[in-house]
Design an enzyme around this catalytic site. Sequence first.
Site, PDB file in Angstrom:
ATOM      1  CB  SER A  96      34.793  35.195  39.967  1.00 23.41           C
ATOM      2  OG  SER A  96      35.216  35.742  41.203  1.00 23.41           O
ATOM      3  CG  ASP A 233      37.431  38.685  42.461  1.00 24.74           C
ATOM      4  OD1 ASP A 233      37.257  39.833  42.832  1.00 24.74           O
ATOM      5  OD2 ASP A 233      36.548  37.597  42.231  1.00 24.74           O
ATOM      6  CG  ASP A 235      33.426  39.200  40.450  1.00 32.59           C
ATOM      7  OD1 ASP A 235      34.328  38.787  41.078  1.00 32.59           O
ATOM      8  OD2 ASP A 235      32.083  38.716  41.001  1.00 32.59           O
ATOM      9  CG  ASP A 237      33.109  38.815  44.182  1.00 32.58           C
ATOM     10  OD1 ASP A 237      34.394  38.960  43.816  1.00 32.58           O
ATOM     11  OD2 ASP A 237      32.347  38.045  44.604  1.00 32.58           O
TER      12      ASP A 237
HETATM   13 MG    MG Z   1      34.589  37.126  42.393  1.00 27.80          MG
END
Ligand code: MG
Length: 449
Positions: A96, A233, A235, A237
């Site tokens: 992340s 960020d 990844d 999400d």
């Molecule tokens: Mg993330």
Amino acid sequence: MGKYFGTSGIREVVNQRLTPELALKVGRALGTYLGGGTVVVGMDTRTSGEMLKSAFVSGLLSTGVDVVDIGLAPTPLTGFAIKLYGADAGVTITASHNPPQYNGIKVWQPNGMAYTPDMEAELEAIIDSGDFKKAPWNEIGAVRKADPSKEYIEEALKMVRLDGSYSIVLDTGNGAGSILSPYLQRELGNRVISLNSHPSGFFVRELEPNAESLSVLAKTVKAMNADVGIAHDGDADRIGVVDDEGNFVEYEVMLSLIAGYMLRKFGKGKIVTTVDAGFALDDYVKPLGGEVIRTRVGDVAVADELAKHGGVFGGEPSGTWIMPEWNLTPDGIFAGALVIEMIDKLGPLSELAKEVPRYVTLRAKIPCPNEKKGKAMEIIAREALRSFDYERLIDIDGVRIENSDWWILFRPSGTEPIMRITLEAHTEERAKELMEKAEKLVMKAVERA
Ligand code: MG
């Protein structure tokens, strides 16, 4: 028993606790747990991604599970692919927003939400027992490579419609959203200026999107006279947003705005958020027919509430948004499309942001050794209930006490040896007064624990 999973999957420094050996074991454990079927595997841009993915996939195959390898993929694309391919689970190899030396493993359910702590505990128990399923030679799993990006874009374009075209500066932080996020925005008819879009695993800015890490994005929005700046960020999400005047829009404000827009788009209903979210959300969405429900902190808790009891939107003040009409996986890329649709329908962000009420939020950290956290929280709960004059108590995650014009949340950190105090009040004076009292209470409790 070995504890491998933290608040958001496994997340460790590579080749220290997170080795290919551990990735192999987690793959074997997940395959054993599932007993068969298909797993989608994606990874972010980190230099250790391929190393860990190979070991993890090897573990899955040894149990007879088939793998759809979608390669470099943001978390939301993995969530989307699980449904697209009818898979039994999905996995993202990602850390992340952590620094580049970290990586991690996060597991997703068939409905797109993350594995719950109970499910993760079952995987840990299988790892510790060493009792892995071993498929015979003619039942070893197979790997298929696939890219679900095109289907993702097609589905997203069915749900988001723009009348105008906008100029967007997109800072994907050299993360997994570096290709898909600009792709979607261009397909929507927007003009995209990309920053930090080289998916190399070497990060130019800090991956957590905040006012400081997005200062270059903010300057670029202003210099290019763009309509909006969007960041993710590692990844993708999560989403961070800069308005048309080049100001970072505070998370609480953005959360209120998008929740309000979701109510306008999908109709009245429940808005799910976490115990650390402020009153602005409640005050902003009430006139739009929204009812706010608070859960434990973390995207799993929000998704779980949405899955069990329904709702129009779920979001955390960290920029993690879940749109249940779309998927139960938090999706910063689809969120970016919705932000543009909101601007298209309602007007420039700098103007919209003025409609959200602002209160005073204060945060404090008090050092507290991990082994003292349980006892200290017991004392804090008892003392806080005794010494504050409150109307409501929410104790699903830490202790939150609230009145009509202030709230305080006492919560042990899941990752660091500290106690967190978060509070909100209508005036600066009241906020400081409450914080002084809360800090003293926590320090005393830690001392006595
Ligand atoms: Mg993330």
